[in-house]
Enzyme design. Structure first.
Site, PDB file in Angstrom:
ATOM      1  N   GLU A  27       0.852  -1.192   0.000  1.00  0.00           N
ATOM      2  CA  GLU A  27       0.000   0.000   0.000  1.00  0.00           C
ATOM      3  C   GLU A  27       0.888   1.243   0.000  1.00  0.00           C
ATOM      4  O   GLU A  27       1.866   1.327   0.745  1.00  0.00           O
ATOM      5  CB  GLU A  27      -0.908   0.031   1.239  1.00  0.00           C
ATOM      6  CG  GLU A  27      -1.810   1.266   1.227  1.00  0.00           C
ATOM      7  CD  GLU A  27      -2.649   1.419   2.486  1.00  0.00           C
ATOM      8  OE1 GLU A  27      -3.678   0.747   2.570  1.00  0.00           O
ATOM      9  OE2 GLU A  27      -2.260   2.214   3.369  1.00  0.00           O
ATOM     10  N   TYR A  59      -6.861   6.738  -0.779  1.00  0.00           N
ATOM     11  CA  TYR A  59      -7.713   7.865  -1.168  1.00  0.00           C
ATOM     12  C   TYR A  59      -8.031   8.588   0.131  1.00  0.00           C
ATOM     13  O   TYR A  59      -8.560   7.972   1.068  1.00  0.00           O
ATOM     14  CB  TYR A  59      -8.984   7.269  -1.765  1.00  0.00           C
ATOM     15  CG  TYR A  59      -9.828   8.177  -2.605  1.00  0.00           C
ATOM     16  CD1 TYR A  59      -9.428   8.507  -3.893  1.00  0.00           C
ATOM     17  CD2 TYR A  59     -11.033   8.667  -2.126  1.00  0.00           C
ATOM     18  CE1 TYR A  59     -10.228   9.305  -4.685  1.00  0.00           C
ATOM     19  CE2 TYR A  59     -11.829   9.469  -2.924  1.00  0.00           C
ATOM     20  CZ  TYR A  59     -11.425   9.787  -4.202  1.00  0.00           C
ATOM     21  OH  TYR A  59     -12.212  10.570  -4.987  1.00  0.00           O
ATOM     22  N   ALA A 137     -19.863   0.382   1.542  1.00  0.00           N
ATOM     23  CA  ALA A 137     -18.895  -0.082   0.541  1.00  0.00           C
ATOM     24  C   ALA A 137     -19.565  -1.042  -0.447  1.00  0.00           C
ATOM     25  O   ALA A 137     -19.231  -1.050  -1.636  1.00  0.00           O
ATOM     26  CB  ALA A 137     -17.725  -0.767   1.240  1.00  0.00           C
ATOM     27  N   ASP A 188     -18.828  -7.128  10.827  1.00  0.00           N
ATOM     28  CA  ASP A 188     -17.952  -7.054   9.662  1.00  0.00           C
ATOM     29  C   ASP A 188     -18.140  -8.249   8.739  1.00  0.00           C
ATOM     30  O   ASP A 188     -18.076  -8.112   7.517  1.00  0.00           O
ATOM     31  CB  ASP A 188     -16.487  -6.921  10.074  1.00  0.00           C
ATOM     32  CG  ASP A 188     -15.634  -6.655   8.844  1.00  0.00           C
ATOM     33  OD1 ASP A 188     -15.930  -5.670   8.144  1.00  0.00           O
ATOM     34  OD2 ASP A 188     -14.739  -7.459   8.542  1.00  0.00           O
TER      35      ASP A 188
END
Ligand code: FAD
Length: 328
Positions: A27, A59, A137, A188
């Site tokens: 990343e 981002y 998402a 999650d």
């Protein structure tokens, strides 16, 4: 690659068929200034030598780095052999704005995304999601698929390009639940299933410090019907101050024992080595538990990432470049 970490304590390389070798990815974040941009070019070159499967580009919260993310992704696409994955958040933009951003990336030739809801900007207490925006998402995964389908509906050329380079969509997963939203691991897992049902191809996890929490997430996700690969996100534990900062941001507190192990070394070089060794233990544990690969949070620095790959035998040397055959 210069390795500063002794390998004598490291386990021998895994014996895996080339096709089964674990994926390696990094990343990066967009540079904040020109000096950062110059340093990043050198970092990218160094990371490229490890021949990663992809690099992802973050981002900023509320799309703050929209242009710089685009520029860095385009730079990676146009000047390196790397495959970039563009992170994209949706929570602070209208649906039309998000469509426009997706179109910009697709026009640039980007074919891989990490679809995220995104967090509210730091310090804003009365923040509300955009009234005409997406809320999760999973909604963004759906939208990415819809935008691609609409482009294909209008252009046979686009259909062919999509067949040659299919759109791939990654999503986030949280081994200890999403602290930022007060979610548990069970929340999650439900969100991850919704992301898969919306068309997500694989997941990358938030940082964690113990293999059992990653393995428990995978186990619970599989029991709930999640079948997509879940790549563990790994932060090299070489800088105690960074570990504490990341802990505050994510709610994933670094273990006292790890911090003490690092603090025992006054010398930066031996502290670095101890941190890489501790991280290698975590990487070996998750790979032994079945993880498909590792995604390394580099913080735009290559040394710890490459030392970690070297110690775990996952670096470029693991996948030797085939030399051109002598045709004479
Ligand atoms: P969602 O899946 O939409 O989840 C948001 C909340 O809704 C969670 O509490 C979830 O449990 C709940 N939820 C959603 N759907 C369901 C469902 N069907 N059932 C039950 N509960 C549900 N942030 C940035 O701003 N920029 C970045 O570049 C960035 N990169 C990241 C990379 C990784 C690998 C990770 C792990 C996180 C990253 N983040 C980034 C942070 C991320 O945007 C936040 O953690 C944010 O909280 C949204 O997470 P999400 O994308 O999983 O959202």
């Amino acid at each position: 690659m210069t390795t500063t970490v002794a390998r004598d304590e490291a386990p021998a390389p895994r014996r895996t068929a080339p096709a089964d070798r674990p994926t390696v990815s990094f990343e990066l974040f967009p540079p904040r200034d020109e000096a950062g941009a110059d340093r990043l070019v050198a970092t990218i070159r160094a990371l490229e030598a490890a021949r990663p499967d992809f690099v992802s580009v973050t981002y900023g919260a509320s799309g703050r780095t929209r242009q710089t993310t685009r520029r860095l992704v385009a730079q990676i696409l146009n000047t390196t052999a790397l495959t970039p994955i563009a992170h994209l958040t949706c929570v602070d933009a209208s649906r039309a704005e998000t469509v426009a951003i997706i179109e910009e990336f697709l026009d640039e030739g980007v074919r891989s995304f990490l679809a995220l809801r995104g967090d509210p900007p730091a310090g804003v207490t009365d923040w509300q999601p955009h009234p005409d925006g997406l809320h999760t998402a999973a909604d963004l995964v759906t939208l990415l698929r819809e935008v691609e389908a609409a482009r294909c509906a209008h252009s046979q050329a686009q259909v062919v390009r999509g067949l040659v380079k299919p759109l791939s969509v990654a999503v986030a997963a949280f081994p200890r639940g999403n602290h930022a939203t007060g979610g548990t691991r069970a929340n999650d897992v439900a969100a991850l299933l919704a992301k898969q049902q919306a068309g997500a191809d694989f997941a990358i996890t938030q940082v964690f410090w113990d293999a059992p929490s990653y393995l428990a997430l995978v186990g619970e996700a599989r029991a709930a019907g999640v079948t997509i690969p879940i790549i563990p996100g790994i932060l090299p534990a070489t800088d105690p101050a960074r570990l504490v900062r990341v802990g505050r941001l994510t709610g994933v507190t670094p273990p006292e024992q790890l911090l003490a192990r690092l603090a025992a070394h006054e010398d930066a070089t031996t502290r670095h080595s101890a941190g890489v060794r501790a991280t290698a233990d975590l990487v070996n544990a998750v790979l032994d538990g079945g993880a498909p690969g590792i995604h390394i949070y580099t913080f735009n620095q290559h040394r710890a990432a490459l030392d970690l790959l070297d110690l775990t035998h996952l670096g470029g040397a693991f996948a030797p470049r085939t030399e051109p055959k002598d045709l004479a």
